[in-house]
Scaffold this motif. Structure first.
Motif, PDB file in Angstrom:
ATOM      1  N   MET A  38     -67.289 -13.644  42.175  1.00 30.95           N
ATOM      2  CA  MET A  38     -66.291 -12.876  42.503  1.00 30.95           C
ATOM      3  C   MET A  38     -65.376 -12.788  41.264  1.00 30.95           C
ATOM      4  O   MET A  38     -65.120 -13.627  40.596  1.00 30.95           O
ATOM      5  N   VAL A  39     -64.576 -11.769  41.216  1.00 29.54           N
ATOM      6  CA  VAL A  39     -63.390 -11.581  40.517  1.00 29.54           C
ATOM      7  C   VAL A  39     -62.264 -11.455  41.187  1.00 29.54           C
ATOM      8  O   VAL A  39     -62.237 -10.706  41.988  1.00 29.54           O
ATOM      9  N   HIS A  40     -60.969 -11.801  40.612  1.00 29.03           N
ATOM     10  CA  HIS A  40     -59.728 -11.390  41.125  1.00 29.03           C
ATOM     11  C   HIS A  40     -59.330 -10.117  40.073  1.00 29.03           C
ATOM     12  O   HIS A  40     -58.738 -10.176  39.376  1.00 29.03           O
ATOM     13  N   ALA A  41     -59.246  -9.013  41.031  1.00 25.88           N
ATOM     14  CA  ALA A  41     -58.828  -7.815  40.096  1.00 25.88           C
ATOM     15  C   ALA A  41     -57.341  -7.578  40.296  1.00 25.88           C
ATOM     16  O   ALA A  41     -56.806  -7.362  41.465  1.00 25.88           O
ATOM     17  N   ILE A  42     -56.647  -7.390  39.451  1.00 25.84           N
ATOM     18  CA  ILE A  42     -55.248  -7.133  39.366  1.00 25.84           C
ATOM     19  C   ILE A  42     -54.597  -5.794  38.454  1.00 25.84           C
ATOM     20  O   ILE A  42     -55.597  -5.239  38.021  1.00 25.84           O
ATOM     21  N   ALA A  43     -53.452  -5.477  38.727  1.00 26.25           N
ATOM     22  CA  ALA A  43     -53.001  -4.242  38.085  1.00 26.25           C
ATOM     23  C   ALA A  43     -53.625  -3.196  38.427  1.00 26.25           C
ATOM     24  O   ALA A  43     -54.221  -2.288  37.648  1.00 26.25           O
ATOM     25  N   GLY A  44     -54.236  -2.939  39.545  1.00 24.79           N
ATOM     26  CA  GLY A  44     -54.803  -1.629  40.086  1.00 24.79           C
ATOM     27  C   GLY A  44     -56.263  -1.672  39.832  1.00 24.79           C
ATOM     28  O   GLY A  44     -57.085  -0.809  39.854  1.00 24.79           O
ATOM     29  N   GLY A  45     -56.775  -3.017  39.304  1.00 23.64           N
ATOM     30  CA  GLY A  45     -58.111  -3.008  38.999  1.00 23.64           C
ATOM     31  C   GLY A  45     -58.747  -3.070  37.627  1.00 23.64           C
ATOM     32  O   GLY A  45     -59.553  -3.060  37.363  1.00 23.64           O
ATOM     33  N   ASP A  46     -57.529  -2.623  37.012  1.00 18.85           N
ATOM     34  CA  ASP A  46     -57.617  -2.725  35.316  1.00 18.85           C
ATOM     35  C   ASP A  46     -58.042  -4.155  34.616  1.00 18.85           C
ATOM     36  O   ASP A  46     -58.515  -4.017  33.501  1.00 18.85           O
ATOM     37  N   TRP A  47     -57.539  -5.246  35.297  1.00 22.62           N
ATOM     38  CA  TRP A  47     -57.769  -6.334  34.743  1.00 22.62           C
ATOM     39  C   TRP A  47     -58.200  -7.466  35.708  1.00 22.62           C
ATOM     40  O   TRP A  47     -58.056  -7.138  36.785  1.00 22.62           O
ATOM     41  N   TYR A  48     -58.888  -8.417  35.272  1.00 28.24           N
ATOM     42  CA  TYR A  48     -59.414  -9.511  35.956  1.00 28.24           C
ATOM     43  C   TYR A  48     -58.491 -10.745  35.538  1.00 28.24           C
ATOM     44  O   TYR A  48     -58.589 -11.158  34.245  1.00 28.24           O
ATOM     45  N   LEU A  49     -58.226 -11.588  36.431  1.00 25.07           N
ATOM     46  CA  LEU A  49     -57.303 -12.868  36.432  1.00 25.07           C
ATOM     47  C   LEU A  49     -58.229 -14.057  36.144  1.00 25.07           C
ATOM     48  O   LEU A  49     -59.320 -14.149  36.849  1.00 25.07           O
ATOM     49  N   HIS A  50     -58.022 -14.860  35.196  1.00 23.77           N
ATOM     50  CA  HIS A  50     -58.678 -16.213  34.898  1.00 23.77           C
ATOM     51  C   HIS A  50     -58.282 -16.970  36.125  1.00 23.77           C
ATOM     52  O   HIS A  50     -57.368 -17.181  36.734  1.00 23.77           O
ATOM     53  N   PRO A  51     -59.554 -17.584  36.565  1.00 23.44           N
ATOM     54  CA  PRO A  51     -59.368 -18.515  37.702  1.00 23.44           C
ATOM     55  C   PRO A  51     -58.329 -19.716  37.553  1.00 23.44           C
ATOM     56  O   PRO A  51     -57.798 -20.036  38.632  1.00 23.44           O
ATOM     57  N   GLU A  52     -58.311 -20.135  36.203  1.00 24.18           N
ATOM     58  CA  GLU A  52     -57.239 -21.243  36.058  1.00 24.18           C
ATOM     59  C   GLU A  52     -55.766 -21.021  36.203  1.00 24.18           C
ATOM     60  O   GLU A  52     -54.968 -21.636  36.139  1.00 24.18           O
ATOM     61  N   ASP A  53     -55.473 -19.458  36.145  1.00 23.63           N
ATOM     62  CA  ASP A  53     -54.412 -18.879  36.000  1.00 23.63           C
ATOM     63  C   ASP A  53     -53.988 -18.625  37.599  1.00 23.63           C
ATOM     64  O   ASP A  53     -52.775 -17.948  37.653  1.00 23.63           O
ATOM     65  N   GLU A  54     -54.669 -18.775  38.754  1.00 26.34           N
ATOM     66  CA  GLU A  54     -54.387 -18.126  39.892  1.00 26.34           C
ATOM     67  C   GLU A  54     -53.039 -18.626  40.442  1.00 26.34           C
ATOM     68  O   GLU A  54     -52.280 -17.772  41.062  1.00 26.34           O
ATOM     69  N   ASP A  55     -52.685 -20.009  40.061  1.00 30.19           N
ATOM     70  CA  ASP A  55     -51.487 -20.409  40.576  1.00 30.19           C
ATOM     71  C   ASP A  55     -50.157 -19.921  39.912  1.00 30.19           C
ATOM     72  O   ASP A  55     -49.125 -19.935  40.387  1.00 30.19           O
ATOM     73  N   GLN A  56     -50.383 -19.435  38.894  1.00 29.28           N
ATOM     74  CA  GLN A  56     -49.251 -18.603  38.219  1.00 29.28           C
ATOM     75  C   GLN A  56     -49.084 -17.096  38.693  1.00 29.28           C
ATOM     76  O   GLN A  56     -48.128 -16.517  38.315  1.00 29.28           O
TER      77      GLN A  56
END
Length: 88
Positions: A38-56
């Motif tokens: 799974m990927v965490h899509a952000i910014a309307g789906g244009d970017w994927y967030l790194h799993p280690e940065d979820e807390d930020q």
């Protein structure tokens, strides 16, 4: 906060999915009972967030949530950018 452009995984949208659970990168169907990513899509789906940065990350209107990503596509992107898949 690390994020990667969705085009880093070289998306291919030529296939038409046959089910409602498919890789957002190549649109191949995913069997949710088998291992996938799974990927965490952000910014309307244009970017994927790194799993280690979820807390930020502070969710906003562009947060698309966690979306299915096939194993082959995850390898092209880099497994470290993905989460283990959860059954829907």
């Amino acid at each position: 906060m690390r994020k990667i452009d969705r085009f880093a995984a070289k998306p291919d949208y030529r296939k038409t999915p046959k089910t409602d659970y498919y890789c957002i990168n190549c649109q191949r169907d995913i069997d949710p009972s088998k291992p996938h990513r799974m990927v965490h899509a952000i910014a309307g789906g244009d970017w994927y967030l790194h799993p280690e940065d979820e807390d930020q990350y502070v969710p906003d209107g562009g947060d698309c949530g966690f979306l299915p990503f096939g194993n082959d596509c995850a390898k092209r992107l880099g497994i470290e950018w993905t989460h283990e898949g959860q059954k829907p």
